[in-house]
Design an enzyme around this catalytic site. Structure first.
Site, PDB file in Angstrom:
ATOM      1  N   GLY A  24      46.864  30.623  41.458  1.00 31.41           N
ATOM      2  CA  GLY A  24      45.974  31.703  41.031  1.00 31.41           C
ATOM      3  C   GLY A  24      46.731  32.733  40.209  1.00 31.41           C
ATOM      4  O   GLY A  24      47.949  32.653  40.050  1.00 31.41           O
ATOM      5  N   ASP A  79      51.372  33.617  48.471  1.00 34.86           N
ATOM      6  CA  ASP A  79      50.125  33.089  47.890  1.00 34.86           C
ATOM      7  C   ASP A  79      49.090  34.220  47.746  1.00 34.86           C
ATOM      8  O   ASP A  79      49.196  35.246  48.423  1.00 34.86           O
ATOM      9  CB  ASP A  79      49.574  31.989  48.825  1.00 34.86           C
ATOM     10  CG  ASP A  79      48.690  30.983  48.095  1.00 34.86           C
ATOM     11  OD1 ASP A  79      48.254  31.262  46.961  1.00 34.86           O
ATOM     12  OD2 ASP A  79      48.414  29.913  48.679  1.00 34.86           O
ATOM     13  N   GLY A  95      40.559  28.860  43.099  1.00 32.54           N
ATOM     14  CA  GLY A  95      41.129  28.010  42.047  1.00 32.54           C
ATOM     15  C   GLY A  95      41.092  26.532  42.412  1.00 32.54           C
ATOM     16  O   GLY A  95      41.716  25.705  41.738  1.00 32.54           O
ATOM     17  N   GLU A 101      47.368  24.312  49.130  1.00 32.20           N
ATOM     18  CA  GLU A 101      47.783  25.660  49.548  1.00 32.20           C
ATOM     19  C   GLU A 101      47.900  25.713  51.068  1.00 32.20           C
ATOM     20  O   GLU A 101      48.863  26.238  51.608  1.00 32.20           O
ATOM     21  CB  GLU A 101      46.757  26.700  49.073  1.00 32.20           C
ATOM     22  CG  GLU A 101      46.816  26.954  47.575  1.00 32.20           C
ATOM     23  CD  GLU A 101      45.735  27.914  47.085  1.00 32.20           C
ATOM     24  OE1 GLU A 101      46.025  28.674  46.159  1.00 32.20           O
ATOM     25  OE2 GLU A 101      44.605  27.890  47.597  1.00 32.20           O
TER      26      GLU A 101
HETATM   27  C1  5RP Z   1      43.413  29.305  44.490  1.00 33.31           C
HETATM   28  C2  5RP Z   1      43.462  30.448  45.411  1.00 33.31           C
HETATM   29  C3  5RP Z   1      43.917  31.748  44.874  1.00 33.31           C
HETATM   30  O1  5RP Z   1      45.023  32.189  45.617  1.00 33.31           O
HETATM   31  C4  5RP Z   1      42.785  32.737  44.976  1.00 33.31           C
HETATM   32  O2  5RP Z   1      41.666  32.218  44.289  1.00 33.31           O
HETATM   33  C5  5RP Z   1      43.159  34.109  44.394  1.00 33.31           C
HETATM   34  O3  5RP Z   1      43.341  33.997  43.007  1.00 33.31           O
HETATM   35  P1  5RP Z   1      43.655  35.261  42.109  1.00 33.31           P
HETATM   36  O4  5RP Z   1      45.021  35.729  42.464  1.00 33.31           O
HETATM   37  O5  5RP Z   1      43.556  34.741  40.692  1.00 33.31           O
HETATM   38  O6  5RP Z   1      42.606  36.300  42.399  1.00 33.31           O
HETATM   39  O7  5RP Z   1      43.144  30.366  46.572  1.00 33.31           O
HETATM   40  O8  5RP Z   1      42.850  28.175  45.089  1.00 33.31           O
END
Ligand code: 5RP
Length: 224
Positions: A24, A79, A95, A101
């Site tokens: 992400g 993450d 994402g 993850e």
């Molecule tokens: C991807 C995820 C990301 O960590 C989540 O969507 C957050 O993304 P961003 O930092 O772009 O807001 O879980 O699968």
């Protein structure tokens, strides 16, 4: 705000660590800062990516990339998240990288989440829960998921016609949860639905810390 959170997480990185790299935009900011620090300080860091997307970024930046099979217990995973509640339960998978993850984040000795303050929610299921499903069983899984709320197959918005396909070759159903089930139970129940590979509730291994970027700095949330 995302950069502030990422910078604070970077301070947790020590020479010689194996790092789980989240996916992400926030995790990508962290990865770019990490690569700068590794180059400046000649650090010996191995990264374990949680998606093909972040793996590509890490390789482009010259980071030393490995896998969870080679390093089944990374020292630290950093993450992002789509939602964080007061008990530090998470929803992830915006994402579509939730399965890898979860494998990396849950396996890490220390798990740190970096978000901006807009991700803090009063009810975890204010955001839909992504559920990764096998393409051959998505309709059957969708029927069962109706017990918990409203499921919607995630469609690609650009570059591909039809459902998005995960790094594992699966589809994603976004489940708007209406059932009154605690996150830890729902995380288990969703994975018991035939055809479901993984879901985006992260409640059985809470983060050791959530670093929240705010307009003026960071705040740090720890499990009570
Ligand atoms: C991807 C995820 C990301 O960590 C989540 O969507 C957050 O993304 P961003 O930092 O772009 O807001 O879980 O699968």
């Amino acid at each position: 705000m995302r950069k502030r959170a990422a910078q604070a997480a970077l301070e947790l990185v020590l020479d010689g660590m194996v790092l789980g790299l989240g996916s992400g935009s926030t995790a990508e900011i962290f990865t770019r800062l990490l690569a700068d620090r590794v180059a400046e300080e000649a650090l010996d860091i191995i990264v374990v990516p949680t998606s093909a997307g972040i793996e590509r970024v890490a390789l482009d930046l010259g980071l030393q990339v490995s896998s969870l099979n080679e390093y089944p217990e990374p020292d630290l995973a950093v993450d992002g998240a789509d939602a964080v509640d007061k008990d530090l339960n998470l929803v992830k998978g915006g994402g579509a990288c939730l399965a890898r993850e979860k494998a990396v984040d849950y396996a890490a000795k220390r798990f740190v989440v970096i978000v901006d303050e807009r991700k803090l929610v009063s009810r975890l299921f204010e955001v839909p829960v992504p559920v990764e499903v096998m393409p051959c069983a998505w309709r059957a899984a969708e029927q069962v998921l109706r017990r918990f709320g409203t499921p919607r197959l995630r469609l690609s918005s650009q570059g591909k016609y039809g459902p998005i396909v995960t790094d594992n070759g699966n589809f994603v159903i976004d489940l708007e949860v209406s059932a009154d089930v605690p996150p830890t139970e729902l995380e288990i129940e969703l994975n018991a639905v035939p055809g479901v590979v993984e879901n985006g509730i992260f409640s059985r291994r809470r983060p050791d810390e959530v670093i929240v970027g705010t307009p003026t700095g960071t705040k740090r949330l720890k499990p009570t």
